[in-house]
Structures are given as structure tokens and as C-alpha cells.
Design a protein around this motif. Structure first.
Motif, PDB file in Angstrom:
ATOM      1  N   UNK A 175       0.865  -1.198  -0.156  1.00 25.83           N
ATOM      2  CA  UNK A 175       0.092   0.019   0.067  1.00 25.83           C
ATOM      3  C   UNK A 175       0.841   1.257  -0.013  1.00 25.83           C
ATOM      4  N   UNK A 176       2.201   1.337   0.157  1.00 28.38           N
ATOM      5  CA  UNK A 176       2.966   2.396   0.456  1.00 28.38           C
ATOM      6  C   UNK A 176       2.995   3.091  -1.022  1.00 28.38           C
ATOM      7  N   UNK A 177       3.173   2.584  -2.163  1.00 28.91           N
ATOM      8  CA  UNK A 177       3.046   3.612  -3.317  1.00 28.91           C
ATOM      9  C   UNK A 177       1.627   3.939  -3.932  1.00 28.91           C
ATOM     10  N   UNK A 226      17.010  -3.756  -3.026  1.00 25.23           N
ATOM     11  CA  UNK A 226      16.120  -4.244  -2.315  1.00 25.23           C
ATOM     12  C   UNK A 226      14.632  -4.208  -3.103  1.00 25.23           C
ATOM     13  N   UNK A 227      14.201  -5.478  -3.377  1.00 20.55           N
ATOM     14  CA  UNK A 227      12.684  -5.495  -3.849  1.00 20.55           C
ATOM     15  C   UNK A 227      11.886  -4.697  -3.077  1.00 20.55           C
ATOM     16  N   UNK A 228      11.894  -4.478  -1.727  1.00 20.97           N
ATOM     17  CA  UNK A 228      10.786  -3.710  -1.156  1.00 20.97           C
ATOM     18  C   UNK A 228      10.874  -2.261  -1.468  1.00 20.97           C
ATOM     19  N   UNK A 229      12.141  -1.910  -1.453  1.00 19.14           N
ATOM     20  CA  UNK A 229      12.418  -0.273  -1.770  1.00 19.14           C
ATOM     21  C   UNK A 229      12.174  -0.165  -3.474  1.00 19.14           C
ATOM     22  N   UNK A 230      12.751  -0.893  -4.055  1.00 19.89           N
ATOM     23  CA  UNK A 230      12.583  -0.969  -5.767  1.00 19.89           C
ATOM     24  C   UNK A 230      11.242  -0.871  -5.821  1.00 19.89           C
ATOM     25  N   UNK A 231      10.124  -1.826  -5.107  1.00 24.33           N
ATOM     26  CA  UNK A 231       8.982  -1.884  -5.434  1.00 24.33           C
ATOM     27  C   UNK A 231       8.099  -0.539  -5.198  1.00 24.33           C
ATOM     28  N   UNK A 232       8.643   0.141  -4.201  1.00 20.72           N
ATOM     29  CA  UNK A 232       7.883   1.459  -3.801  1.00 20.72           C
ATOM     30  C   UNK A 232       8.388   2.531  -4.974  1.00 20.72           C
ATOM     31  N   UNK A 288       9.381   1.973  -8.148  1.00 20.24           N
ATOM     32  CA  UNK A 288       8.566   1.640  -9.499  1.00 20.24           C
ATOM     33  C   UNK A 288       7.011   1.859  -9.352  1.00 20.24           C
ATOM     34  N   UNK A 289       6.645   1.658  -8.114  1.00 22.57           N
ATOM     35  CA  UNK A 289       5.135   1.957  -7.909  1.00 22.57           C
ATOM     36  C   UNK A 289       4.785   3.263  -8.068  1.00 22.57           C
TER      37      UNK A 289
END
Length: 466
Positions: free
Chosen positions: A143-145, A306-312, A314-315
Motif C-alpha cells: 500500500x506504500x506507493x 532491495x525488492x521492497x524499496x525498488x517496488x516502492x 517503481x510503484x
């Protein structure tokens, strides 16, 4: 038999009505100033956290408040749970106004921003989930991005000097209002800890009393303010995020005028009073105590590994732009609406990219999603900052390319040649407007003739000064 004339197709991002334009202009002025303060607070937090040793952590970790009431909180928690309740109170009023007096009251007009906002939240969440499923990261931060920070976005507009026409600004504001609603629902449903039913029941009773007092037309801030604080305290102790109390009270206010004797509805009046407090104090202080993350060493590099930060990232940068633009295009396509003749689809994409600035609520959700891992919380905050910065630069570049076109549209909207206080574009069909303009032209012509006679420069053919 003559066939009936086809129904004119509805315009997407067409010119606003005059009352809606005036409301949007007033709301965005406060948000723009607040956005600049937000930028200053965020930069201050970053500098403070990275140059003053441990003083930043010591200050934001300082506790105060009545422990007997369960409110012995750190300054960081007071900012996130207390001050942001003011922000969500204003968001609740905005949403209520949009539903009863703004664009969202008409289901056909509401379809576009609602679909765009939903797609603008769903696609970033999917981008985050896919990035973490492939990379083996945590899916807790999906839900972050999903959030859009309207104040930060408008601050970017103020910095780059873009004069967006009112329709695009209103689209961005409405997107953010709907976005806030779903962010509130996400917080309430997915980030509620173990419930204290006694405290929750007390909060519900307090909200019922609040609604009853409004219904009975009881006046006096000295009644509502203590009641609101009590509701907030009970909501905090219930395990439901305390900002829910703010939006609930905002939604209860009446936001429509009952008769012509009312200049503003109670909701609009209170919003006018509270918005400067929200945009100018509450949100910047939240940023000051939340945005201070360490960016030394490899912290910035870790954002992209890191996937968590990269996901944010990219999102926010890709998911938001693709989601909002795709949702807008689909809504226009299947409702047989047409884009405003003065705008082009790249303009919609630029505004969609600007919505990738997800600062305030993204930081809040980042704190809620990773409460058990402080290090990852800070890394996710850094990702929010990086993603918002990339989105701001990208959208700013796109908007700057079309700035000359926007400025002409904006000037056309603001022109008031007859000095009536109402932009001329809203008076074109008024016969009185043409009479006023004819009188103005005649007055100017008479002044030119008088000056020509005084200077002796009257042309022989009598057509004006030489």
C-alpha cells in the motif's frame, strides 16, 4: 421523419463551472503554500538527520503526554497520529463537499476521477507486489506507493512555474481527494491492531454525540474541540488508527448551502479555517519528524537493489502514471467522452506522472507496514523520497514542455477586460457583458481621439492619431 439530433459528447477535463473554479482556486492556494513548507520541512529533516549526530532521533523520540490515558507518545507519534488527524479531517470535508456539491455528486462526472484514482492505486500496488514476488521480498508494503500527496505536487508546480489550467488542477485535486478516501480505508482495514472494544465503543458514542450536536445546530468551538479530542483519544486507544477519527468528523459536517442567505456551508467555512493549520503546520511537522532518514553510505544504492524499496520507487514512478492515465483513457473511452479540445492526452499523462509524488500518506503507511523492522522502515521512507523526487522531475519536465500552451489557457481563463470581477470567458453569453465591453471600447476610442487632438497628430483622413 427527422432523426433526433445526437446527444453532445461530454468533455473530459472541460472548463469548470464558475463556483467550482473559485473553490478550487482558493483550496489550491493554501495547498501550494503548504507544499512549499512541506518541501522545506522534508529537506530540513534530511539535513538534520544526516549532520547532527543522534540529536534528530533523540528529539523525535522524546515522549510526552498523559500516560494514564494511554497517550504517553513520542513526538514522532504525536505528529503521525495527532497532527495527521487534522489533515484527514480536512480530507473528510473535501470528500463530503465533492459528494454533495462538487464533481462527484454527478455519477457520470464522478466516474472519470474515481476510475482514474482506483487504477492509480491498484497498478502501483500490483507493481510493488510483482517486484517483491519476483525478488523474494516482503509484500507487506504493497500500500506504500498507492498514495498521492497533493500539497507536494502543487509545490512542484509552484517551483517550476507551471500555470496549469483550472480543469487539470481540479482533476489533480479530485484525484487526491478520492485517493485519500481509499488510503483511509486501507489504513482502517489493513493496519488496525488488536481492538479495544471498550475504547472503540466510546469513540463511536462520541461520534454519535458529535453528529447529534451538528444536527441540532449547536454552535461553539468550545463544545466541539474538547469532544473531538476525546473522540481522537478513544480512537487511538481502540487500536484503530487515530486519523480515522478526523475523517469521520469531517464527513459529518454539512457541506451544502440550505438557502441563498448562506454565503458558505458550515463545512466550507470550517475547512477555510482549518486548512491553513493542516497545510501550513500539521503536515510540515509530520514531515519534519518522519522524513529524516539516513542517506549516508550505500543507503541510496540499496533503494534500487532491495525488492521492497525498488517496488516502492517503481510503484510511484511507473505504477501511478500508467494507472491514472490508463484509467482516465478507459473511462473516457467507455463513456464515449471526448478530451477537452484545448488539451491533449500527453497533458493527462503529465498530471498522472505528477500524482506519483506520494509523500505524506506514503510515509505514514510505510511506518505502519514495517513497524517490526525499523531499519526497513527507514529504507522504505528513503524509497518514498527517491520515488517522489523522480516523479516530480519527470512530471515537471513534461509539464514544462507545454508550459507556454498552459499559460495561454490560464490567461484566457483569468482575463477580465470589463473589470466585473468575473472572468470574461464565463460572461460571453451575457448580453450585459457585450454592452459593458462596447462602453469600454468607446471610452478608449474617445481617449485616443482626445490625445490626438491635444498633440496635434490627428491624421488628415480622421482615422486616429498618427
Amino acid at each position: 421523419m427527422t432523426a433526433p439530433a445526437p446527444h453532445p459528447r461530454r468533455k473530459v477535463l472541460g472548463r469548470l463551472s464558475l463556483p467550482e473554479r473559485n473553490f478550487v482556486a482558493e483550496a489550491l492556494r493554501a495547498e501550494t503554500v503548504g507544499g512549499v513548507l512541506l518541501l522545506i520541512a522534508a529537506v530540513t529533516a534530511l539535513i538534520w538527520a544526516n549532520t547532527a549526530g543522534g540529536s534528530y532521533e533523540s528529539v523525535r523520540g522524546f515522549h510526552l503526554g498523559p500516560g494514564s490515558l494511554g497517550l504517553d507518545l513520542s513526538l514522532q507519534h504525536w505528529a503521525a497520529d495527532g497532527l495527521l488527524a487534522v489533515f484527514f479531517f480536512v480530507a473528510g470535508i473535501e470528500l463530503k463537499r465533492e459528494l454533495v456539491a462538487g464533481d462527484l455528486r454527478d455519477p457520470k462526472a464522478a466516474a472519470l476521477p474515481v476510475v482514474a484514482a482506483l487504477c492509480g492505486m491498484a497498478v502501483p500496488a500490483l507493481v510493488y507486489l510483482l517486484t517483491n514476488l519476483v525478488g523474494g521480498g516482503s509484500t507487506d508494503g504493497w500500500a506504500v506507493p498507492t498514495a498521492t500527496d497533493i500539497a507536494f505536487a502543487l509545490a512542484v508546480l509552484a517551483v517550476i512555474g507551471t500555470s496549469l489550467p483550472s480543469a487539470l488542477r481540479a482533476f489533480l485535486l479530485t484525484l487526491a481527494v478520492v485517493d485519500d478516501l481509499f488510503a483511509i480505508l486501507i489504513i482502517a482495514v489493513f493496519f488496525t491492531s488488536d481492538l479495544n472494544f471498550a475504547a472503540l465503543g466510546g469513540a463511536v458514542i462520541g461520534l454519535a454525540v458529535f453528529w447529534l450536536l451538528l444536527k441540532k445546530r449547536v454552535r461553539g468551538w468550545y463544545i466541539y474541540l474538547p469532544l473531538a479530542l476525546a473522540i481522537w483519544g478513544l480512537m487511538y486507544n481502540s487500536g484503530v488508527h487515530a486519523t480515522i477519527a478526523g475523517v469521520a468528523m469531517g464527513l459529518m459536517l454539512r457541506c451544502h448551502k440550505e438557502d441563498d442567505s448562506e454565503r458558505h456551508s458550515p463545512g466550507e467555512h470550517i475547512e477555510h479555517l482549518v486548512r491553513p493549520l493542516s497545510a501550513g503546520l500539521a503536515v510540515p511537522l509530520f514531515a519534519l519528524f518522519s522524513a529524516g532518514v539516513s542517506i549516508s553510505g550505500g543507503a541510496l544504492g540499496d533503494v534500487f537493489t532491495k525488492p521492497e524499496t525498488l517496488g516502492v520507487v517503481l510503484g510511484l514512478v511507473i505504477g501511478k502514471a500508467v494507472g491514472i492515465f490508463g484509467g482516465t483513457w478507459l473511462a473516457a473511452r467507455f463513456t464515449k467522452a471526448e478530451l477537452n479540445d484545448d488539451l491533449a492526452w500527453p497533458d493527462v499523462f503529465a498530471v498522472a506522472s505528477l500524482a506519483g509524488i506520494g509523500f505524506t500518506v506514503s510515509l505514514l503507511i510505510g511506518e505502519l507496514a514495517f513497524t517490526e523492522d525499523p531499519l526497513l522502515t527507514d529504507e522504505v521512507k528513503a524509497a518514498v523520497l527517491v520515488g517522489s523526487l523522480i516523479a516530480a522531475v519527470f512530471a515537471g519536465t513534461l509539464l514544462k514542455v507545454r508550459n507556454a500552451k498552459y499559460r495561454k489557457l490560464w490567461e484566457d481563463e483569468e482575463r477580465d477586460d470589463d473589470l466585473s470581477g468575473v472572468p470574461d470567458i464565463y460572461e460571453m453569453d451575457d448580453p450585459g457583458y457585450h454592452l459593458r465591453m462596447a462602453a469600454i471600447y468607446e471610452k478608449k476610442a474617445a481617449e485616443h481621439r482626445r490625445l490626438a487632438e491635444v498633440s496635434g497628430g490627428e491624421r488628415e483622413d480622421g482615422n486616429g492619431p498618427a
